[in-house]
Design a protein around this motif. Sequence first.
Motif, PDB file in Angstrom:
ATOM      1  N   ILE A   1     -64.729  74.506  16.240  1.00  0.00           N
ATOM      2  CA  ILE A   1     -62.998  74.144  16.302  1.00  0.00           C
ATOM      3  C   ILE A   1     -62.668  73.879  14.699  1.00  0.00           C
ATOM      4  CG2 ILE A   1     -61.056  72.916  17.206  1.00  0.00           C
ATOM      5  CD1 ILE A   1     -62.914  72.231  19.713  1.00  0.00           C
ATOM      6  N   ILE A   2     -63.404  72.881  14.230  1.00  0.00           N
ATOM      7  CA  ILE A   2     -62.708  72.827  12.576  1.00  0.00           C
ATOM      8  C   ILE A   2     -63.045  73.991  11.959  1.00  0.00           C
ATOM      9  CG2 ILE A   2     -63.607  71.410  10.617  1.00  0.00           C
ATOM     10  CD1 ILE A   2     -64.081  69.173  12.716  1.00  0.00           C
ATOM     11  N   LEU A   3     -64.172  74.633  12.116  1.00  0.00           N
ATOM     12  CA  LEU A   3     -64.521  75.889  11.140  1.00  0.00           C
ATOM     13  C   LEU A   3     -63.457  76.665  11.503  1.00  0.00           C
ATOM     14  CD1 LEU A   3     -68.323  76.328  11.766  1.00  0.00           C
ATOM     15  CD2 LEU A   3     -67.045  75.224   9.621  1.00  0.00           C
ATOM     16  N   ILE A   4     -63.149  77.134  12.746  1.00  0.00           N
ATOM     17  CA  ILE A   4     -61.840  78.075  12.991  1.00  0.00           C
ATOM     18  C   ILE A   4     -60.537  77.674  12.361  1.00  0.00           C
ATOM     19  CG2 ILE A   4     -60.568  79.133  14.797  1.00  0.00           C
ATOM     20  CD1 ILE A   4     -63.259  80.386  14.631  1.00  0.00           C
ATOM     21  N   ALA A   5     -60.220  76.338  12.457  1.00  0.00           N
ATOM     22  CA  ALA A   5     -59.005  75.821  11.994  1.00  0.00           C
ATOM     23  C   ALA A   5     -58.846  76.160  10.298  1.00  0.00           C
ATOM     24  CB  ALA A   5     -58.548  74.199  12.159  1.00  0.00           C
TER      25      ALA A   5
ATOM     26  N   SER B   1     -80.316  68.840   6.796  1.00  0.00           N
ATOM     27  CA  SER B   1     -79.282  67.762   6.557  1.00  0.00           C
ATOM     28  C   SER B   1     -77.864  68.096   6.016  1.00  0.00           C
ATOM     29  CB  SER B   1     -79.982  66.686   5.939  1.00  0.00           C
ATOM     30  OG  SER B   1     -80.261  67.003   4.402  1.00  0.00           O
ATOM     31  N   PHE B   2     -77.811  69.383   5.278  1.00  0.00           N
ATOM     32  CA  PHE B   2     -76.551  69.827   4.848  1.00  0.00           C
ATOM     33  C   PHE B   2     -76.029  70.910   5.287  1.00  0.00           C
ATOM     34  CE2 PHE B   2     -78.792  67.851   1.070  1.00  0.00           C
ATOM     35  CZ  PHE B   2     -77.796  66.914   0.597  1.00  0.00           C
ATOM     36  N   GLN B   3     -76.524  71.206   6.677  1.00  0.00           N
ATOM     37  CA  GLN B   3     -75.893  72.539   7.432  1.00  0.00           C
ATOM     38  C   GLN B   3     -74.427  72.551   7.665  1.00  0.00           C
ATOM     39  OE1 GLN B   3     -78.559  74.417   9.804  1.00  0.00           O
ATOM     40  NE2 GLN B   3     -77.175  75.523  10.906  1.00  0.00           N
ATOM     41  N   ASP B   4     -73.822  71.342   8.154  1.00  0.00           N
ATOM     42  CA  ASP B   4     -72.470  71.185   8.346  1.00  0.00           C
ATOM     43  C   ASP B   4     -71.673  71.523   7.133  1.00  0.00           C
ATOM     44  OD1 ASP B   4     -73.268  70.581  10.864  1.00  0.00           O
ATOM     45  OD2 ASP B   4     -72.523  68.581  10.841  1.00  0.00           O
TER      46      ASP B   4
ATOM     47  N   THR C   1     -67.215  90.382  11.989  1.00  0.00           N
ATOM     48  CA  THR C   1     -68.678  90.088  12.275  1.00  0.00           C
ATOM     49  C   THR C   1     -68.935  88.842  12.391  1.00  0.00           C
ATOM     50  OG1 THR C   1     -69.589  90.398  10.143  1.00  0.00           O
ATOM     51  CG2 THR C   1     -69.473  92.417  11.392  1.00  0.00           C
ATOM     52  N   VAL C   2     -68.155  87.820  11.864  1.00  0.00           N
ATOM     53  CA  VAL C   2     -68.574  86.482  11.703  1.00  0.00           C
ATOM     54  C   VAL C   2     -67.652  85.751  12.616  1.00  0.00           C
ATOM     55  CG1 VAL C   2     -68.622  84.410  10.272  1.00  0.00           C
ATOM     56  CG2 VAL C   2     -69.834  86.631   9.593  1.00  0.00           C
ATOM     57  N   VAL C   3     -66.447  86.023  12.490  1.00  0.00           N
ATOM     58  CA  VAL C   3     -65.116  85.294  13.177  1.00  0.00           C
ATOM     59  C   VAL C   3     -64.675  85.868  14.299  1.00  0.00           C
ATOM     60  CG1 VAL C   3     -62.922  84.063  12.688  1.00  0.00           C
ATOM     61  CG2 VAL C   3     -64.597  84.230  10.752  1.00  0.00           C
ATOM     62  N   PRO C   4     -64.595  85.282  15.381  1.00  0.00           N
ATOM     63  CA  PRO C   4     -65.079  83.884  15.693  1.00  0.00           C
ATOM     64  C   PRO C   4     -66.405  83.931  16.515  1.00  0.00           C
ATOM     65  CG  PRO C   4     -63.630  84.710  17.535  1.00  0.00           C
ATOM     66  CD  PRO C   4     -63.768  85.736  16.590  1.00  0.00           C
ATOM     67  N   GLY C   5     -67.058  85.102  16.758  1.00  0.00           N
ATOM     68  CA  GLY C   5     -68.228  85.160  17.668  1.00  0.00           C
ATOM     69  C   GLY C   5     -69.271  84.256  17.237  1.00  0.00           C
ATOM     70  N   VAL C   6     -69.830  84.714  16.025  1.00  0.00           N
ATOM     71  CA  VAL C   6     -70.825  83.975  15.269  1.00  0.00           C
ATOM     72  C   VAL C   6     -70.628  82.455  15.038  1.00  0.00           C
ATOM     73  CG1 VAL C   6     -72.548  83.866  13.380  1.00  0.00           C
ATOM     74  CG2 VAL C   6     -72.003  85.994  14.324  1.00  0.00           C
ATOM     75  N   MET C   7     -69.269  82.300  14.426  1.00  0.00           N
ATOM     76  CA  MET C   7     -69.049  80.935  14.003  1.00  0.00           C
ATOM     77  C   MET C   7     -68.995  79.981  14.973  1.00  0.00           C
ATOM     78  SD  MET C   7     -65.545  80.015  11.711  1.00  0.00           S
ATOM     79  CE  MET C   7     -66.127  81.220  10.287  1.00  0.00           C
ATOM     80  N   ILE C   8     -68.364  80.324  16.208  1.00  0.00           N
ATOM     81  CA  ILE C   8     -68.546  79.317  17.451  1.00  0.00           C
ATOM     82  C   ILE C   8     -69.932  78.866  17.821  1.00  0.00           C
ATOM     83  CG2 ILE C   8     -66.145  79.970  18.119  1.00  0.00           C
ATOM     84  CD1 ILE C   8     -67.285  81.491  20.268  1.00  0.00           C
TER      85      ILE C   8
END
Length: 135
Positions: free
Chosen positions: A36-40, A93-96, A15-22
């Motif tokens: 790209i970093i999150l998927i890696a 500010s901390f979202q990433d 439900t999250v990977v990859p659709g929502v994550m990208i």
Amino acid sequence: TPSFLIALAFFATLTVVPGVMIQIKSQHQLGDWLPIILIALFNLFDWIGRLIPNWPHTITWISLQKVSVCSFLRLLFTPIFILLALNKLPPLSFQDFFAIVFTILLALSNGYFVTVILMKSLEWANIPPQDGQTP
């Protein structure tokens, strides 16, 4: 049952990977590289999570009830990632940082619990061993 737990684990992940994550946008200098970093990171830590059950004493505490609770708790990742994709988690500010931490937690838990469920499924399903097999 173990088959339901496997389905639940993959449901929570897919439900999250990859659709929502990208859809998560960087609030800082990572820009278009963040998805790209999150998927890696997901791929790396999912693999690490699959290795952990092979280490000594990492599955001795596991029971069907504990895995069931943890599998249901993993469903909480879905709204968290949706809020990250919508830029709704404070402080912005901390979202990433939150995106990276939650990606690592999702991946580790996915790899670990899927592997543990598969390793323990025969034991939990109460299937008697056949001739020549040890329980």
